[in-house]
Design a protein around this motif. Sequence first.
Motif, mmCIF file in Angstrom:
data_model
loop_
_atom_site.group_PDB
_atom_site.id
_atom_site.type_symbol
_atom_site.label_atom_id
_atom_site.label_comp_id
_atom_site.label_asym_id
_atom_site.label_seq_id
_atom_site.Cartn_x
_atom_site.Cartn_y
_atom_site.Cartn_z
ATOM 1 N N ARG A 1 0.807 -1.224 0.000
ATOM 2 C CA ARG A 1 0.000 0.000 0.000
ATOM 3 C C ARG A 1 0.838 1.271 0.000
ATOM 4 O O ARG A 1 0.277 2.372 0.015
ATOM 5 C CB ARG A 1 -0.927 0.003 1.222
ATOM 6 C CG ARG A 1 -1.907 -1.162 1.235
ATOM 7 C CD ARG A 1 -2.832 -1.077 2.428
ATOM 8 N NE ARG A 1 -3.772 -2.198 2.468
ATOM 9 C CZ ARG A 1 -4.696 -2.373 3.392
ATOM 10 N NH1 ARG A 1 -4.820 -1.484 4.377
ATOM 11 N NH2 ARG A 1 -5.508 -3.428 3.352
ATOM 12 N N ALA A 2 2.150 1.123 -0.029
ATOM 13 C CA ALA A 2 3.018 2.302 0.026
ATOM 14 C C ALA A 2 3.068 2.995 -1.335
ATOM 15 O O ALA A 2 3.214 2.332 -2.366
ATOM 16 C CB ALA A 2 4.428 1.896 0.442
ATOM 17 N N PRO A 3 2.944 4.317 -1.368
ATOM 18 C CA PRO A 3 3.138 5.047 -2.620
ATOM 19 C C PRO A 3 4.562 4.816 -3.131
ATOM 20 O O PRO A 3 5.474 4.539 -2.349
ATOM 21 C CB PRO A 3 2.924 6.515 -2.223
ATOM 22 C CG PRO A 3 2.155 6.461 -0.949
ATOM 23 C CD PRO A 3 2.610 5.219 -0.248
ATOM 24 N N LEU A 4 4.748 4.937 -4.426
ATOM 25 C CA LEU A 4 6.068 4.683 -5.002
ATOM 26 C C LEU A 4 7.138 5.577 -4.383
ATOM 27 O O LEU A 4 8.268 5.128 -4.149
ATOM 28 C CB LEU A 4 6.017 4.900 -6.522
ATOM 29 C CG LEU A 4 7.317 4.591 -7.263
ATOM 30 C CD1 LEU A 4 7.688 3.114 -7.122
ATOM 31 C CD2 LEU A 4 7.198 4.978 -8.733
ATOM 32 N N ARG A 5 6.797 6.825 -4.109
ATOM 33 C CA ARG A 5 7.794 7.719 -3.513
ATOM 34 C C ARG A 5 8.253 7.194 -2.156
ATOM 35 O O ARG A 5 9.436 7.285 -1.816
ATOM 36 C CB ARG A 5 7.221 9.133 -3.340
ATOM 37 C CG ARG A 5 8.285 10.162 -2.966
ATOM 38 C CD ARG A 5 7.687 11.535 -2.706
ATOM 39 N NE ARG A 5 8.720 12.540 -2.564
ATOM 40 C CZ ARG A 5 9.479 12.721 -1.484
ATOM 41 N NH1 ARG A 5 9.296 11.923 -0.427
ATOM 42 N NH2 ARG A 5 10.412 13.658 -1.442
ATOM 43 N N ASP A 6 7.341 6.619 -1.385
ATOM 44 C CA ASP A 6 7.701 6.057 -0.085
ATOM 45 C C ASP A 6 8.592 4.820 -0.242
ATOM 46 O O ASP A 6 9.465 4.565 0.583
ATOM 47 C CB ASP A 6 6.449 5.685 0.707
ATOM 48 C CG ASP A 6 5.706 6.903 1.223
ATOM 49 O OD1 ASP A 6 6.185 8.034 0.984
ATOM 50 O OD2 ASP A 6 4.645 6.733 1.847
ATOM 51 N N ALA B 1 3.530 10.984 -6.793
ATOM 52 C CA ALA B 1 4.035 10.193 -5.668
ATOM 53 C C ALA B 1 3.463 8.787 -5.673
ATOM 54 O O ALA B 1 4.106 7.834 -5.229
ATOM 55 C CB ALA B 1 3.714 10.880 -4.341
ATOM 56 N N ASP B 2 2.245 8.642 -6.205
ATOM 57 C CA ASP B 2 1.588 7.334 -6.224
ATOM 58 C C ASP B 2 0.964 7.112 -7.603
ATOM 59 O O ASP B 2 -0.237 7.298 -7.794
ATOM 60 C CB ASP B 2 0.508 7.283 -5.138
ATOM 61 C CG ASP B 2 -0.070 5.891 -4.966
ATOM 62 O OD1 ASP B 2 0.470 4.946 -5.583
ATOM 63 O OD2 ASP B 2 -1.061 5.743 -4.233
ATOM 64 N N GLY C 1 0.278 4.474 -9.054
ATOM 65 C CA GLY C 1 -0.570 3.299 -9.132
ATOM 66 C C GLY C 1 0.111 2.061 -9.663
ATOM 67 O O GLY C 1 -0.556 1.165 -10.167
ATOM 68 N N GLN D 1 2.603 -4.237 -7.221
ATOM 69 C CA GLN D 1 3.601 -4.651 -6.242
ATOM 70 C C GLN D 1 4.892 -5.100 -6.902
ATOM 71 O O GLN D 1 5.980 -4.838 -6.379
ATOM 72 C CB GLN D 1 3.047 -5.770 -5.362
ATOM 73 C CG GLN D 1 3.998 -6.149 -4.226
ATOM 74 C CD GLN D 1 3.472 -7.293 -3.395
ATOM 75 O OE1 GLN D 1 2.694 -8.104 -3.876
ATOM 76 N NE2 GLN D 1 3.880 -7.352 -2.149
ATOM 77 N N LYS E 1 6.981 -2.120 -7.573
ATOM 78 C CA LYS E 1 7.515 -1.545 -6.343
ATOM 79 C C LYS E 1 8.702 -2.357 -5.819
ATOM 80 O O LYS E 1 9.718 -1.805 -5.393
ATOM 81 C CB LYS E 1 6.422 -1.469 -5.275
ATOM 82 C CG LYS E 1 5.312 -0.482 -5.596
ATOM 83 C CD LYS E 1 4.225 -0.522 -4.527
ATOM 84 C CE LYS E 1 3.081 0.402 -4.866
ATOM 85 N NZ LYS E 1 1.996 0.356 -3.855
ATOM 86 N N GLU F 1 -0.927 1.203 -13.899
ATOM 87 C CA GLU F 1 -0.272 -0.006 -13.423
ATOM 88 C C GLU F 1 0.692 -0.549 -14.456
ATOM 89 O O GLU F 1 0.498 -0.419 -15.657
ATOM 90 C CB GLU F 1 -1.310 -1.088 -13.086
ATOM 91 C CG GLU F 1 -2.179 -0.711 -11.897
ATOM 92 C CD GLU F 1 -3.053 -1.861 -11.471
ATOM 93 O OE1 GLU F 1 -3.079 -2.887 -12.188
ATOM 94 O OE2 GLU F 1 -3.707 -1.751 -10.435
#
Length: 206
Positions: A64-69, A94-95, A97, A100, A103, A205
């Motif tokens: 569930r983490a945004p890509l920036r995170d 930042a997100d 979409g 996984q 990510k 995605e």
Amino acid sequence: RRASADLHDGPAQYLALAALRLERIVPDTEAGQVEARAIRDAIATALGEIRAISRGLSLPDLDRAPLRDVVARAIETHQRHSESAIAWSYEGAADPGVDQSAKICVYRFIQEALSNASRHAPRAAVRIAASVAGGAVAVSVSDDGPGFDISAPAEPRTDGGQGLAGLRDRAESIGGDFQIESVASGSAGRGTVLRLRLPLTQGGET
């Protein structure tokens, strides 16, 4: 995560138990002690490799983490373990979409690239640039270290890392691209740049 837990709770525990019970069956002779040391060393090596693989498989919860995170976590984890400061930037959504697999690919790319820089260019300045633009996620990790011969065979890893070949395979398996640029020491503009590009499909995605 399942494989990591299975390795840690299964084979690793049995090897540790075997090492403890070894003392009870080794003959109390010089030859027995020599053999015992050889067996203990083999068990310790196997146990160390299993634990390293287990650590390498384990990842923070990225679902569930945004890509920036995800980018920030990979960098912060390296900084915490290496006690080094990494300059980085992130541009774009930042997100976006991404799924996984994308990510994890980004996380592993940054993790491995920073690990390589620490081993081969420990005093070099390292910079990470991540962006979401033009229908793709792009991440680059660059350093001003001595560089290396990209045509040389990769050294085997014993710490659970995948190596650069593993990163290329992971990126290509989800439609991405992985590039290495390196100029060896003694040449102008020396250093190394690793680049990852993952396409975004309709809806964000990969």
